[in-house]
Design a protein around this motif. Sequence first.
Motif, PDB file in Angstrom:
ATOM      1  N   LYS A 105       0.835  -1.206   0.000  1.00 34.72           N
ATOM      2  CA  LYS A 105       0.000   0.000   0.000  1.00 34.72           C
ATOM      3  C   LYS A 105       0.870   1.257   0.000  1.00 34.72           C
ATOM      4  O   LYS A 105       0.496   2.278  -0.568  1.00 34.72           O
ATOM      5  CB  LYS A 105      -0.969  -0.025   1.180  1.00 34.72           C
ATOM      6  N   LYS A 145      -3.526   1.417   7.726  1.00 34.12           N
ATOM      7  CA  LYS A 145      -3.427   0.275   6.815  1.00 34.12           C
ATOM      8  C   LYS A 145      -2.061  -0.392   6.926  1.00 34.12           C
ATOM      9  O   LYS A 145      -1.037   0.271   6.776  1.00 34.12           O
ATOM     10  CB  LYS A 145      -3.602   0.735   5.365  1.00 34.12           C
ATOM     11  N   VAL A 155      -6.892  -3.263   7.165  1.00 33.85           N
ATOM     12  CA  VAL A 155      -7.322  -1.865   7.171  1.00 33.85           C
ATOM     13  C   VAL A 155      -8.228  -1.594   8.367  1.00 33.85           C
ATOM     14  O   VAL A 155      -9.197  -2.321   8.598  1.00 33.85           O
ATOM     15  CB  VAL A 155      -8.085  -1.526   5.868  1.00 33.85           C
ATOM     16  N   GLU A 187      -3.804   7.293   6.750  1.00 28.41           N
ATOM     17  CA  GLU A 187      -4.353   8.248   5.797  1.00 28.41           C
ATOM     18  C   GLU A 187      -5.645   8.899   6.251  1.00 28.41           C
ATOM     19  O   GLU A 187      -6.342   8.418   7.142  1.00 28.41           O
ATOM     20  CB  GLU A 187      -4.508   7.631   4.407  1.00 28.41           C
ATOM     21  N   GLU A 188      -5.932   9.978   5.624  1.00 30.44           N
ATOM     22  CA  GLU A 188      -7.127  10.788   5.836  1.00 30.44           C
ATOM     23  C   GLU A 188      -8.371   9.930   5.605  1.00 30.44           C
ATOM     24  O   GLU A 188      -8.414   9.115   4.683  1.00 30.44           O
ATOM     25  CB  GLU A 188      -7.057  11.932   4.817  1.00 30.44           C
ATOM     26  N   MET A 190     -11.887   9.324   4.165  1.00 32.65           N
ATOM     27  CA  MET A 190     -12.646   9.895   3.051  1.00 32.65           C
ATOM     28  C   MET A 190     -14.119   9.544   3.196  1.00 32.65           C
ATOM     29  O   MET A 190     -14.467   8.399   3.486  1.00 32.65           O
ATOM     30  CB  MET A 190     -12.148   9.334   1.715  1.00 32.65           C
ATOM     31  N   GLU A 194     -18.549   4.207  -2.329  1.00 29.12           N
ATOM     32  CA  GLU A 194     -17.481   3.461  -3.009  1.00 29.12           C
ATOM     33  C   GLU A 194     -17.980   2.755  -4.260  1.00 29.12           C
ATOM     34  O   GLU A 194     -19.138   2.340  -4.335  1.00 29.12           O
ATOM     35  CB  GLU A 194     -16.918   2.404  -2.063  1.00 29.12           C
ATOM     36  N   LYS A 216     -19.418  -4.999   1.519  1.00 28.02           N
ATOM     37  CA  LYS A 216     -18.375  -5.672   2.295  1.00 28.02           C
ATOM     38  C   LYS A 216     -18.820  -6.110   3.687  1.00 28.02           C
ATOM     39  O   LYS A 216     -18.288  -7.065   4.229  1.00 28.02           O
ATOM     40  CB  LYS A 216     -17.144  -4.760   2.403  1.00 28.02           C
ATOM     41  N   VAL A 284      -9.141   4.612  -3.280  1.00 25.57           N
ATOM     42  CA  VAL A 284      -9.053   3.991  -1.958  1.00 25.57           C
ATOM     43  C   VAL A 284      -7.936   2.944  -1.979  1.00 25.57           C
ATOM     44  O   VAL A 284      -7.137   2.838  -1.068  1.00 25.57           O
ATOM     45  CB  VAL A 284     -10.388   3.316  -1.559  1.00 25.57           C
ATOM     46  N   GLU A 285      -7.915   2.180  -3.054  1.00 28.30           N
ATOM     47  CA  GLU A 285      -6.895   1.116  -3.176  1.00 28.30           C
ATOM     48  C   GLU A 285      -6.820   0.655  -4.618  1.00 28.30           C
ATOM     49  O   GLU A 285      -7.749   0.861  -5.403  1.00 28.30           O
ATOM     50  CB  GLU A 285      -7.278  -0.087  -2.309  1.00 28.30           C
TER      51      GLU A 285
END
Length: 425
Positions: A105, A145, A155, A187-188, A190, A194, A216, A284-285
């Motif tokens: 990541k 992460k 995550v 990370e921030e 968000m 999605e 998910k 996101v990824e």
Amino acid sequence: MRILLIGGGGREHALAWKLAQSPKVEKIFAVPGNPGIGQIKKCSCVALKINDLESLADYAEEESIDLTVVGPEASLVEGIADVFKRRGLPIFGPSKAAARLEGSKAFAKEIMAKYGIPTAFFKICGDLETAKAYIKEKGAPIVVKADGLAAGKGVVVAMTEKEALDAIDEIMGDQKFGEAGASVVIEEYMEGEEASLLAFTDGKTVVPMIAAQDHKRVFDGDEGPNTGGMGTYAPAPVMTSILRAKATEQILKPVVAAMAEEGTPYQGCLYAGLMIKGSDIKVVEFNCRFGDPETQVILPLLKSDLAEIMLGCATGSLDRMEVKWWNQCAVCVVMASGGYPGSYETGKEIKGLKEAENMKDAVIFHAGTMEKDGKILTAGGRVLGVTATGDSILIARDLAYDAVRKITFNKSFYRKDIAWRALKR
Ligand code: AMP
Ligand code: GLY
């Protein structure tokens, strides 16, 4: 064409099902495959070790394989594409160096920062003290992460500072994910909705697929712990055609160009997990392979020949391939074993499969099943991906649930609200 398919889940069943429809495909060998794949006329399942890369390449040579298609990320991150390419065997899937987009990541974030690809603000931390100091500086909500592969569990979306600090203790202190947690990305957080946008690429040409949305969380209303995915639908209306074009120009094409620029061209399926808020899209990824269960709704909508497209990706000729889609919708409902994603029992007989399979516009993808004495039994947490297509999400959804109700096994469960976001619009 003779195809070797690596993997044995619902994603691979969908890949085999679509590849088998190609008039150019003569035979598909799946390692290890599953009983659903085994039922497809052109397919046979082969009991080879999925992580013994040289033996897989030996087998591909012995069987005169024209194209190898890789499902799971672990094989790609381990370097299966490098082994096959070195031996002159065409393979659909990125090299070890290119698969770092999913395998690390931190690497993915560095590429995005260097090439101006929109994503959340972040810091990469290699030790516990720096990580905790950064969390205290930024405050919650914040996302932690683990850098490496952690089977989708690395995550933590922390709503409080304490949760984030605890996550650091687990990942870096207790080494819950081993080496994968040697460094972390913080990370921030968000906000937004999605969507998954996957693309075919040969390293130069990039062709986006139809956007899909995964569910998910394990329970209705997106409650409970995260899973590998309880259901999907496509197309995802949150991804309008304007946003899809924007994501292609600002994310997919630049990242493929960046990987070529770095000397590690990316070839195969590039999966972008995106956060959408208004007209704003951020990454996101990235995943280096098809999504599961996204594939189960994307491939039924593909009109063109998947085998040709994949060979085009593997041989640098995607620009000459036709990639067309049906103007239809697809919904996949995952039937799971009671207790999943925690502990669950296996070996339960599955009944009603034939009745569901005989329904028009429905297809049942096996994810965690096994065959014993002519019966199909459960063998995993996610057991089946029950998929239906139709002229609208509503029609496809109703048909998918009609099919689900024909199938029974002891302690089965499934989400009743797949596609709710699309239907609420
Ligand atoms: P990943 O494995 O990176 O896809 O993360 C798993 C899930 O965590 C994603 O599907 C998101 O729902 C959530 N997530 C990851 N990063 C963020 C972020 N920066 N802000 C909000 N949610 C996130
Ligand atoms: N469905 C999420 C994934 O394949 O990573």
